[in-house]
Design a protein around this motif. Structure first.
Motif, short mmCIF file in Angstrom:
data_model
loop_
_atom_site.label_atom_id
_atom_site.label_comp_id
_atom_site.label_asym_id
_atom_site.label_seq_id
_atom_site.Cartn_x
_atom_site.Cartn_y
_atom_site.Cartn_z
N SER A 135 0.83 -1.20 0.00
CA SER A 135 0.00 0.00 0.00
C SER A 135 0.87 1.25 0.00
N SER A 136 0.40 2.26 -0.72
CA SER A 136 1.10 3.54 -0.76
C SER A 136 0.55 4.53 0.26
N ALA A 137 -0.41 4.13 1.08
CA ALA A 137 -1.11 5.07 1.96
C ALA A 137 -0.17 5.85 2.87
N HIS A 138 0.89 5.20 3.33
CA HIS A 138 1.81 5.88 4.26
C HIS A 138 2.44 7.11 3.63
N GLU A 139 2.52 7.14 2.28
CA GLU A 139 3.13 8.30 1.61
C GLU A 139 2.34 9.58 1.88
N LEU A 140 1.03 9.46 2.07
CA LEU A 140 0.19 10.64 2.27
C LEU A 140 0.34 11.24 3.67
N VAL A 141 0.84 10.47 4.62
CA VAL A 141 0.95 11.00 5.99
C VAL A 141 2.39 11.28 6.40
N GLU A 142 3.34 11.01 5.52
CA GLU A 142 4.74 11.30 5.86
C GLU A 142 4.94 12.81 5.98
N GLY A 143 5.44 13.25 7.12
CA GLY A 143 5.68 14.67 7.34
C GLY A 143 4.43 15.50 7.53
N VAL A 144 3.29 14.86 7.75
CA VAL A 144 2.01 15.56 7.93
C VAL A 144 1.67 15.60 9.41
N ASP A 145 1.36 16.79 9.93
CA ASP A 145 1.14 16.90 11.37
C ASP A 145 -0.11 16.16 11.83
N ARG A 146 -1.07 15.96 10.95
CA ARG A 146 -2.28 15.21 11.31
C ARG A 146 -2.26 13.81 10.69
N GLY A 147 -1.08 13.23 10.59
CA GLY A 147 -0.91 11.88 10.08
C GLY A 147 -0.11 11.03 11.04
N ARG A 148 -0.47 9.77 11.15
CA ARG A 148 0.24 8.84 12.03
C ARG A 148 0.42 7.51 11.30
N ARG A 149 1.54 6.85 11.59
CA ARG A 149 1.79 5.51 11.07
C ARG A 149 1.85 4.52 12.22
N VAL A 150 1.22 3.35 12.05
CA VAL A 150 1.23 2.32 13.07
C VAL A 150 1.54 0.98 12.40
N THR A 151 1.85 0.00 13.23
CA THR A 151 2.17 -1.32 12.70
C THR A 151 1.38 -2.44 13.36
N SER A 152 0.44 -2.11 14.24
CA SER A 152 -0.30 -3.15 14.94
C SER A 152 -1.64 -2.60 15.43
N PRO A 153 -2.61 -3.48 15.74
CA PRO A 153 -3.88 -3.01 16.31
C PRO A 153 -3.70 -2.26 17.62
N GLU A 154 -2.71 -2.69 18.43
CA GLU A 154 -2.48 -2.02 19.71
C GLU A 154 -2.04 -0.57 19.50
N GLU A 155 -1.13 -0.36 18.54
CA GLU A 155 -0.69 1.00 18.25
C GLU A 155 -1.83 1.83 17.68
N LEU A 156 -2.66 1.21 16.85
CA LEU A 156 -3.81 1.92 16.29
C LEU A 156 -4.77 2.34 17.41
N ALA A 157 -5.01 1.44 18.37
CA ALA A 157 -5.88 1.78 19.50
C ALA A 157 -5.30 2.94 20.30
N ASP A 158 -3.99 2.94 20.51
CA ASP A 158 -3.36 4.04 21.26
C ASP A 158 -3.54 5.38 20.55
N VAL A 159 -3.37 5.38 19.22
CA VAL A 159 -3.50 6.63 18.47
C VAL A 159 -4.94 7.12 18.50
N ILE A 160 -5.90 6.21 18.41
CA ILE A 160 -7.31 6.61 18.48
C ILE A 160 -7.59 7.26 19.84
N THR A 161 -7.00 6.70 20.88
CA THR A 161 -7.18 7.28 22.22
C THR A 161 -6.54 8.65 22.30
N GLU A 162 -5.32 8.77 21.79
CA GLU A 162 -4.59 10.04 21.85
C GLU A 162 -5.25 11.11 20.98
#
Length: 351
Positions: free
Chosen positions: A286-313
């Motif tokens: 997937s190329s999706a990560h390219e859209l959030v590189e260097g973007v202040d309202r973008g985050r990259r994660v590698t697991s469901p746990e990290e995704l849950a943490d970002v949703i909380t934050e």
């Protein structure tokens, strides 16, 4: 400028994003005063009607049916008759791209190959399609890398991203029913399971989510949500018109992108333009990560746990309804990039 598009199939007869990209580009070129001829197999009615004007574009029949052998055999004469300044060959099947490139060389007409990444592959023809044109346009760095792996020189491949209409992003009303949104065709690459696991991690917190889209995996995704006992907090909207999707994005806090295959993440782009915090699970396909590189309202994660943490934050990140930093992806801005490409391969020295 007279641009001749070459594609045996079109978005009117086949559901492929690369074909829709070509249809949109042809229409926008016509809207901006360019002459556009689209060489294709016939998708409109009437055997005695060899051409059909639609959206300002002249669609011209090469064959009655989408048969690769017949189409490639008749393409040279059809291209010669157009007398175009530039040939815009849509990748897939690559055999007609290779023929368009050869004819362009004979006619001294430059050829741009638009390689979205969802076209059919044919043994041995990928390399010819990647190397025969004057320039290959890809929607992302991911697809650019794949084209280079087929032997294209780095300098002959340029990223021309997908474009979106920013008017509804600015004007659509806000639908603030959901905290988290996922939007995509629900097929074998959707990978919604990562998001469901992340939401299940936050079962004891207050949240609501929408899964926008339809497809063959929808029933399996709904079953997984029930098994995780979070189905009462997820709304499956099915497919929605663009303006309705935009309204949901403008009211949401987080847009989750977890698909395993994506040449260009258009819905993520729309959500980012709507001010969402875009959370992307990194996937090799997937190329999706390219859209959030260097973007202040973008985050990259590698697991469901990290995704849950970002949703909380995300609760600490102020909501927004428009992000002007994505205006470079507006239809007109991306069309200017295409025109730059055409002018460059015609010898103006822009490339």
């Amino acid at each position: 400028m007279h641009v001749a598009f070459v594609s045996m199939e079109t978005a009117h007869s086949s559901d492929r994003r690369g074909l829709e990209r070509a249809r949109r580009t042809a229409r926008l070129l016509a809207d901006h005063g360019h002459d556009v001829t689209y060489l294709c197999s016939q998708w409109w009615g009437g055997d005695a009607v060899p051409t059909f004007d639609h959206e300002g574009v002249e669609y011209r029949r090469v064959t009655h049916e989408p048969a690769t052998g017949a189409f490639t055999a008749k393409l040279p004469a059809a291209l010669w008759r157009t007398g175009a300044d530039v040939v815009h060959a849509v990748h897939g099947p690559p055999r007609h791209v290779a023929v368009a490139e050869k004819v362009g060389t004979l006619l001294r007409t430059p050829v741009l190959v638009d390689w979205f990444g969802d076209g059919a592959a044919e043994p041995g023809s990928q390399e010819r399609a990647a190397n025969g044109g004057d320039l290959v346009a890809t929607p992302s760095e991911l697809v650019r890398t794949r084209v280079r792996e087929h032997g294209a020189n780095d300098g002959s491949v340029r990223v021309v991203p997908e474009s979106i209409d920013l008017e509804p992003v600015r004007e659509a009303p806000v639908d603030d029913r959901f905290d988290v949104v996922y939007a995509r065709r629900l097929d074998e690459h959707a990978n919604v399971g990562t998001l469901l696991l992340a939401l299940a991690e936050r079962r004891r917190r207050d949240w609501s989510a929408a899964i926008v889209g339809d497809g063959p995996e929808r029933e399996a995704v709904e079953t997984a949500a029930r098994d995780l006992r979070i189905d009462d907090r997820i709304t499956f909207t099915g497919s929605l018109p663009e303006r309705e999707r935009v309204s949901i994005y403008k009211g949401a806090h987080v847009f989750a992108q977890t698909a395993s295959a994506e040449p260009f993440a258009t819905e993520l782009l729309r959500a980012l333009a709507c001010g969402c915090l875009g959370v992307v699970e990194y996937q090799a396909g997937s190329s999706a990560h390219e859209l959030v590189e260097g973007v202040d309202r973008g985050r990259r994660v590698t697991s469901p746990e990290e995704l849950a943490d970002v949703i909380t934050e995300a609760g600490n990140v102020p909501r927004r309804e428009y992000n002007e930093s994505f205006e470079r992806f507006d239809h007109d801005a991306v069309l200017d990039t295409y025109v730059d490409c055409y002018e460059g391969i015609r010898g103006s020295g822009l490339l």
